[in-house]
Design a protein around this motif. Structure first.
Motif, PDB file in Angstrom:
ATOM      1  N   THR A  24     -12.691  28.695  -6.116  1.00  0.00           N
ATOM      2  CA  THR A  24     -12.235  29.267  -7.379  1.00  0.00           C
ATOM      3  C   THR A  24     -11.118  30.281  -7.140  1.00  0.00           C
ATOM      4  O   THR A  24     -11.246  31.168  -6.302  1.00  0.00           O
ATOM      5  CB  THR A  24     -13.400  29.946  -8.123  1.00  0.00           C
ATOM      6  N   LEU A  25     -10.044  30.119  -7.887  1.00  0.00           N
ATOM      7  CA  LEU A  25      -8.953  31.086  -7.888  1.00  0.00           C
ATOM      8  C   LEU A  25      -9.196  32.059  -9.033  1.00  0.00           C
ATOM      9  O   LEU A  25      -9.330  31.650 -10.189  1.00  0.00           O
ATOM     10  CB  LEU A  25      -7.606  30.377  -8.067  1.00  0.00           C
ATOM     11  N   VAL A  26      -9.257  33.338  -8.709  1.00  0.00           N
ATOM     12  CA  VAL A  26      -9.495  34.393  -9.705  1.00  0.00           C
ATOM     13  C   VAL A  26      -8.225  35.224  -9.819  1.00  0.00           C
ATOM     14  O   VAL A  26      -7.727  35.751  -8.819  1.00  0.00           O
ATOM     15  CB  VAL A  26     -10.671  35.294  -9.292  1.00  0.00           C
ATOM     16  N   ILE A  27      -7.700  35.346 -11.036  1.00  0.00           N
ATOM     17  CA  ILE A  27      -6.473  36.105 -11.270  1.00  0.00           C
ATOM     18  C   ILE A  27      -6.759  37.197 -12.291  1.00  0.00           C
ATOM     19  O   ILE A  27      -7.417  36.958 -13.310  1.00  0.00           O
ATOM     20  CB  ILE A  27      -5.331  35.216 -11.801  1.00  0.00           C
ATOM     21  N   LYS A  28      -6.263  38.399 -12.026  1.00  0.00           N
ATOM     22  CA  LYS A  28      -6.374  39.472 -13.009  1.00  0.00           C
ATOM     23  C   LYS A  28      -5.451  39.164 -14.189  1.00  0.00           C
ATOM     24  O   LYS A  28      -4.256  38.894 -14.009  1.00  0.00           O
ATOM     25  CB  LYS A  28      -5.988  40.814 -12.390  1.00  0.00           C
ATOM     26  N   GLN A  37       4.353  37.826 -19.213  1.00  0.00           N
ATOM     27  CA  GLN A  37       4.346  38.289 -20.594  1.00  0.00           C
ATOM     28  C   GLN A  37       2.983  38.140 -21.293  1.00  0.00           C
ATOM     29  O   GLN A  37       2.534  39.038 -21.977  1.00  0.00           O
ATOM     30  CB  GLN A  37       5.418  37.588 -21.460  1.00  0.00           C
ATOM     31  N   SER A  38       2.350  36.983 -21.159  1.00  0.00           N
ATOM     32  CA  SER A  38       1.049  36.775 -21.799  1.00  0.00           C
ATOM     33  C   SER A  38       0.320  35.651 -21.084  1.00  0.00           C
ATOM     34  O   SER A  38       0.937  34.815 -20.403  1.00  0.00           O
ATOM     35  CB  SER A  38       1.199  36.418 -23.283  1.00  0.00           C
ATOM     36  N   ILE A  39      -0.998  35.619 -21.250  1.00  0.00           N
ATOM     37  CA  ILE A  39      -1.775  34.556 -20.632  1.00  0.00           C
ATOM     38  C   ILE A  39      -1.445  33.212 -21.278  1.00  0.00           C
ATOM     39  O   ILE A  39      -1.434  32.173 -20.614  1.00  0.00           O
ATOM     40  CB  ILE A  39      -3.292  34.870 -20.708  1.00  0.00           C
ATOM     41  N   GLU A  40      -1.144  33.232 -22.586  1.00  0.00           N
ATOM     42  CA  GLU A  40      -0.792  31.990 -23.275  1.00  0.00           C
ATOM     43  C   GLU A  40       0.518  31.421 -22.736  1.00  0.00           C
ATOM     44  O   GLU A  40       0.642  30.206 -22.543  1.00  0.00           O
ATOM     45  CB  GLU A  40      -0.692  32.240 -24.782  1.00  0.00           C
ATOM     46  N   ASN A  53     -12.227  35.697 -19.672  1.00  0.00           N
ATOM     47  CA  ASN A  53     -12.930  36.631 -20.555  1.00  0.00           C
ATOM     48  C   ASN A  53     -11.992  37.736 -21.015  1.00  0.00           C
ATOM     49  O   ASN A  53     -12.440  38.773 -21.507  1.00  0.00           O
ATOM     50  CB  ASN A  53     -14.161  37.215 -19.850  1.00  0.00           C
ATOM     51  N   GLY A  54     -10.698  37.502 -20.845  1.00  0.00           N
ATOM     52  CA  GLY A  54      -9.699  38.483 -21.240  1.00  0.00           C
ATOM     53  C   GLY A  54      -9.350  39.475 -20.154  1.00  0.00           C
ATOM     54  O   GLY A  54      -8.363  40.202 -20.277  1.00  0.00           O
ATOM     55  N   VAL A  55     -10.147  39.497 -19.092  1.00  0.00           N
ATOM     56  CA  VAL A  55      -9.902  40.394 -17.970  1.00  0.00           C
ATOM     57  C   VAL A  55      -9.611  39.604 -16.703  1.00  0.00           C
ATOM     58  O   VAL A  55      -8.724  39.943 -15.924  1.00  0.00           O
ATOM     59  CB  VAL A  55     -11.111  41.328 -17.748  1.00  0.00           C
ATOM     60  N   LEU A  56     -10.353  38.524 -16.518  1.00  0.00           N
ATOM     61  CA  LEU A  56     -10.173  37.634 -15.379  1.00  0.00           C
ATOM     62  C   LEU A  56      -9.889  36.226 -15.880  1.00  0.00           C
ATOM     63  O   LEU A  56     -10.387  35.825 -16.938  1.00  0.00           O
ATOM     64  CB  LEU A  56     -11.428  37.605 -14.501  1.00  0.00           C
ATOM     65  N   LEU A  57      -9.099  35.495 -15.128  1.00  0.00           N
ATOM     66  CA  LEU A  57      -8.872  34.069 -15.366  1.00  0.00           C
ATOM     67  C   LEU A  57      -9.310  33.326 -14.117  1.00  0.00           C
ATOM     68  O   LEU A  57      -8.852  33.644 -13.012  1.00  0.00           O
ATOM     69  CB  LEU A  57      -7.399  33.794 -15.659  1.00  0.00           C
ATOM     70  N   ILE A  58     -10.200  32.352 -14.285  1.00  0.00           N
ATOM     71  CA  ILE A  58     -10.658  31.586 -13.131  1.00  0.00           C
ATOM     72  C   ILE A  58     -10.375  30.107 -13.346  1.00  0.00           C
ATOM     73  O   ILE A  58     -10.408  29.593 -14.455  1.00  0.00           O
ATOM     74  CB  ILE A  58     -12.165  31.804 -12.849  1.00  0.00           C
ATOM     75  N   ALA A  59     -10.070  29.432 -12.239  1.00  0.00           N
ATOM     76  CA  ALA A  59      -9.916  27.983 -12.233  1.00  0.00           C
ATOM     77  C   ALA A  59     -10.471  27.474 -10.916  1.00  0.00           C
ATOM     78  O   ALA A  59     -10.379  28.152  -9.886  1.00  0.00           O
ATOM     79  CB  ALA A  59      -8.453  27.578 -12.392  1.00  0.00           C
ATOM     80  N   ALA A  60     -11.060  26.291 -10.941  1.00  0.00           N
ATOM     81  CA  ALA A  60     -11.759  25.778  -9.772  1.00  0.00           C
ATOM     82  C   ALA A  60     -11.186  24.449  -9.307  1.00  0.00           C
ATOM     83  O   ALA A  60     -10.580  23.707 -10.080  1.00  0.00           O
ATOM     84  CB  ALA A  60     -13.249  25.618 -10.067  1.00  0.00           C
TER      85      ALA A  60
END
Length: 206
Positions: A24-28, A37-40, A53-60
């Motif tokens: 899993t890659l975890v990004i702040k 600029q934005s997560i979107e 969850n708005g704080v962390l982004l995970i992808a596996a």
């Protein structure tokens, strides 16, 4: 290059606790906003997906090591100024079951892959692997308090664990905490978390 990871859509969760699977890659998210600029915008530009969850982004990715995710980090994240363990980290799911359905000895411990960061904590328990954002300004004792509370609630009061518990105070006897969505306060005896270990100390929760 059009990157695609294990999940090609973004899903949101209200939970502080995320479950890493496989590699899993975890990004702040704060780092994503700073660089893209934005997560979107980040997700749309790179056809990137996962859970946030708005704080962390995970992808596996279903292999170890995560070749595609590692390539994505090298080709996209690092050129934009992100740094391994400062802005993103790789967390491997640790198997709970050993041979013949026995429990692994790596149970009820902090997740070792989080040790290289000051913003990520995790635990490996019989219910699985969990990670969460951890305030870098917390002391080691405060981080351990959170770990022990979260582990206790996950086992014994999962309905509270699912409501994002927050430690608000420690006194000589109890750990006081609240949960989201309820205007109520709870407490657990310190001995229930430390089993009479002599590790009590000063912290900002007091």
């Amino acid at each position: 290059m059009n990157y695609k990871v294990h999940i090609n859509m973004l899903t949101y969760t209200d939970s502080d606790f995320l479950k890493p699977v496989f590699s899993t890659l975890v990004i702040k998210v704060s780092s994503i906003v700073k660089c893209f600029q934005s997560i979107e915008n980040f997700v749309t530009t790179y056809n990137y997906g996962g859970q946030t969850n708005g704080v962390l982004l995970i992808a596996a990715e279903m292999c170890m090591p995560a070749f595609r995710l590692e390539a994505f980090a090298a080709d996209v994240l690092i050129p934009f100024g992100m740094k391994l363990n400062d802005d993103f980290a790789f967390i491997d799911e640790r198997q709970i079951e050993g041979v013949r359905n026995t429990n692994s000895y790596n149970v009820n411990i902090e997740h070792p892959d989080c040790d290289n960061t000051n913003w990520l904590k995790g635990m490996i328990i019989e219910k699985g692997n969990y990670i969460w954002y951890s305030d870098p300004d917390l002391t080691e004792f405060e981080k351990e308090t959170n770990f022990r509370l979260f582990k206790n609630l996950c086992y014994n009061e999962p309905e509270k664990f699912n409501l994002n518990p927050r430690v608000i105070k420690l006194d000589d006897t109890y750990v006081h905490y609240t949960v989201s969505g309820l205007d109520m306060y709870y407490k657990l005896h310190r001995d229930a978390l430390w089993y009479n270990e002599k590790v009590y100390g000063d912290c900002k929760f007091n």
